[in-house]
Write an enzyme that holds these catalytic residues in place. Sequence first.
Site, PDB file in Angstrom:
ATOM      1  N   CYS A  47       0.823  -1.209   0.000  1.00  0.00           N
ATOM      2  CA  CYS A  47       0.000   0.000   0.000  1.00  0.00           C
ATOM      3  C   CYS A  47       0.857   1.259   0.000  1.00  0.00           C
ATOM      4  O   CYS A  47       0.655   2.163  -0.802  1.00  0.00           O
ATOM      5  CB  CYS A  47      -0.932   0.007   1.208  1.00  0.00           C
ATOM      6  SG  CYS A  47      -1.943   1.492   1.300  1.00  0.00           S
ATOM      7  N   CYS A  52      -1.640   1.619  -3.037  1.00  0.00           N
ATOM      8  CA  CYS A  52      -2.713   2.606  -2.974  1.00  0.00           C
ATOM      9  C   CYS A  52      -2.242   4.032  -2.713  1.00  0.00           C
ATOM     10  O   CYS A  52      -2.821   4.976  -3.250  1.00  0.00           O
ATOM     11  CB  CYS A  52      -3.761   2.197  -1.943  1.00  0.00           C
ATOM     12  SG  CYS A  52      -3.120   1.393  -0.478  1.00  0.00           S
ATOM     13  N   LYS A  55      -0.368   5.370  -5.920  1.00  0.00           N
ATOM     14  CA  LYS A  55      -1.381   5.364  -6.985  1.00  0.00           C
ATOM     15  C   LYS A  55      -2.360   6.514  -6.814  1.00  0.00           C
ATOM     16  O   LYS A  55      -2.722   7.183  -7.787  1.00  0.00           O
ATOM     17  CB  LYS A  55      -2.125   4.030  -6.971  1.00  0.00           C
ATOM     18  CG  LYS A  55      -3.296   3.957  -7.936  1.00  0.00           C
ATOM     19  CD  LYS A  55      -4.292   2.925  -7.480  1.00  0.00           C
ATOM     20  CE  LYS A  55      -4.958   3.359  -6.181  1.00  0.00           C
ATOM     21  NZ  LYS A  55      -5.772   2.288  -5.577  1.00  0.00           N
ATOM     22  N   TYR A 183     -10.063  -3.406 -10.263  1.00  0.00           N
ATOM     23  CA  TYR A 183      -9.846  -2.016  -9.863  1.00  0.00           C
ATOM     24  C   TYR A 183      -8.489  -1.488 -10.299  1.00  0.00           C
ATOM     25  O   TYR A 183      -8.357  -0.329 -10.712  1.00  0.00           O
ATOM     26  CB  TYR A 183     -10.070  -1.840  -8.357  1.00  0.00           C
ATOM     27  CG  TYR A 183      -9.028  -2.457  -7.451  1.00  0.00           C
ATOM     28  CD1 TYR A 183      -7.969  -1.712  -6.967  1.00  0.00           C
ATOM     29  CD2 TYR A 183      -9.110  -3.799  -7.065  1.00  0.00           C
ATOM     30  CE1 TYR A 183      -7.024  -2.271  -6.132  1.00  0.00           C
ATOM     31  CE2 TYR A 183      -8.171  -4.363  -6.240  1.00  0.00           C
ATOM     32  CZ  TYR A 183      -7.125  -3.602  -5.772  1.00  0.00           C
ATOM     33  OH  TYR A 183      -6.178  -4.162  -4.946  1.00  0.00           O
ATOM     34  N   GLU A 187      -8.112   1.761 -12.689  1.00  0.00           N
ATOM     35  CA  GLU A 187      -7.448   2.932 -12.122  1.00  0.00           C
ATOM     36  C   GLU A 187      -6.288   3.386 -12.995  1.00  0.00           C
ATOM     37  O   GLU A 187      -6.155   4.574 -13.318  1.00  0.00           O
ATOM     38  CB  GLU A 187      -6.975   2.612 -10.699  1.00  0.00           C
ATOM     39  CG  GLU A 187      -8.121   2.528  -9.713  1.00  0.00           C
ATOM     40  CD  GLU A 187      -7.728   1.973  -8.358  1.00  0.00           C
ATOM     41  OE1 GLU A 187      -8.514   2.150  -7.405  1.00  0.00           O
ATOM     42  OE2 GLU A 187      -6.646   1.354  -8.244  1.00  0.00           O
ATOM     43  N   HIS A 442     -27.046  21.459   1.071  1.00  0.00           N
ATOM     44  CA  HIS A 442     -27.251  21.933  -0.295  1.00  0.00           C
ATOM     45  C   HIS A 442     -26.377  23.153  -0.599  1.00  0.00           C
ATOM     46  O   HIS A 442     -26.217  24.020   0.267  1.00  0.00           O
ATOM     47  CB  HIS A 442     -28.733  22.292  -0.471  1.00  0.00           C
ATOM     48  CG  HIS A 442     -29.089  22.737  -1.847  1.00  0.00           C
ATOM     49  ND1 HIS A 442     -29.205  21.869  -2.906  1.00  0.00           N
ATOM     50  CD2 HIS A 442     -29.336  23.981  -2.335  1.00  0.00           C
ATOM     51  CE1 HIS A 442     -29.514  22.549  -3.994  1.00  0.00           C
ATOM     52  NE2 HIS A 442     -29.605  23.833  -3.671  1.00  0.00           N
ATOM     53  N   GLU A 447     -25.923  15.240  -1.054  1.00  0.00           N
ATOM     54  CA  GLU A 447     -27.327  15.385  -0.635  1.00  0.00           C
ATOM     55  C   GLU A 447     -28.252  14.412  -1.373  1.00  0.00           C
ATOM     56  O   GLU A 447     -29.345  14.101  -0.903  1.00  0.00           O
ATOM     57  CB  GLU A 447     -27.802  16.817  -0.842  1.00  0.00           C
ATOM     58  CG  GLU A 447     -27.985  17.214  -2.301  1.00  0.00           C
ATOM     59  CD  GLU A 447     -28.506  18.654  -2.434  1.00  0.00           C
ATOM     60  OE1 GLU A 447     -29.577  18.958  -1.860  1.00  0.00           O
ATOM     61  OE2 GLU A 447     -27.834  19.450  -3.117  1.00  0.00           O
TER      62      GLU A 447
END
Length: 453
Positions: A47, A52, A55, A183, A187, A442, A447
């Site tokens: 990682c 990750c 990346k 993934y 990616e 908002h 939302e």
Amino acid sequence: MAGKQPEYDYDLFVIGAGSGGVRASRVAAAHGARVAVAEEYRVGGTCVIRGCVPKKMLVYGAHFAEDLEDAKNFGWTIEKPSFDWQVLRDNVLKDVDRLNGAYTDTLENHGVEIIHERAVLTGPHEIALGDGKRTVTARHILIASGARPHVPDCHGHELGITSNEAFHLDAIPPRILIAGGGYIANEFAGIFNEFGSKVTIINRGDQLLRGYDRSLSDRLLQISIAKGIDFRFNAEFRGIEQKGDCLTVSMTGHEDIEVDCVLFATGRVPNTEGLGLDTAGVELGEKGEIVVDRFSKTNVDHIYAVGDVTNRVQLTPVAIREGQAFADTVFGGGNPVAVDHTVIPSAVFSHPPLAAVGMTEGEARNKLGNVKVYQSDFRPMKNVLAGRNERSLYKMIVDADTDRIVGIGMIGPDSPEIMQAAAVAVKAGLTKADFDATVAIHPTMAEEMVLLK
């Protein structure tokens, strides 16, 4: 540890200083254990060093390509922007060095001995280091050796690279072929496409991201095609040939393609070979993974395993949870702690990103039968003003009998950031009525989660 115990060099010996191994080592040492961790490469694991973290930095860098283009409609004039891959690459690798140092400092500050050598089990409680001239003993052993990229067994496979090497390229390849539909493939496809490569993905199946809701993966496919990424489905490697500076790739079901780089993103393989696990009598599964129980214990009482090497859930936060639970269980002196591997949120840092938690619509219908599906298919405000015709999709799966939310999936800007909070709600067993009763913030994309119809 009550009663007379045989004397060992360490209370705990950990093989592998990745996310799971580091957490287990640190926590065990904090509980008072004498701990050593062996790491033959760099502290931090996949990682931090080649996964990750670097990346995600490349993902951030890639996003600027679209942001600079979109900025025009927001009134910004940017003269002749240019991209220098080597600047980004070197800065990313520099930060990897920083993190490697930080992880090392954390272990040392907790009194963990770091052994920068390969470790191999040579007996039930014995470990040989480096060239085998030195051996040590440990009361408990934790295997946290992670996994590595799978490379297809085809002619010329040595001409390709994996995600490990992608971070060290000298230049962005003009044309890149990425093998895989998971993934990592999606990616890197997004990253290289934004950096100017002509990207082609080949996948031996007919669907991207098989663990995710089909409507989300289909939306990513549509958007990726619109961005200029090519896809070849139901394609398996026949071989790769070097022709001058180029590579010619042949595959089933499709014509040959000429590219400058081939990136394999076809899954990950547990690192269990050459660790002496057979000598210690540790049971392995069909894919070479270490078989463990819910407390991460192998069939050998004093040997445990956490993280990708167990092939349970190959996610960094899961490895960290497993390392923590192991250390608390074995050295904490309290009740055993098991990690709950259900309702685990995950994300794909594609362009745009995708995130999910809980069951897909298909899984929910198969398991529960009576479900309600709520969704919002909308164009984010920023995309509207930018003139970018790219739509987000949020989806909520609800058990119709109880109103409990059993799954959420979304694709769109910042989806992983939004999903983290939504995952808490799903894990807690909240209902659709709970979301409906929550006032919206908002204007935001998030939302939509409390306005789903």
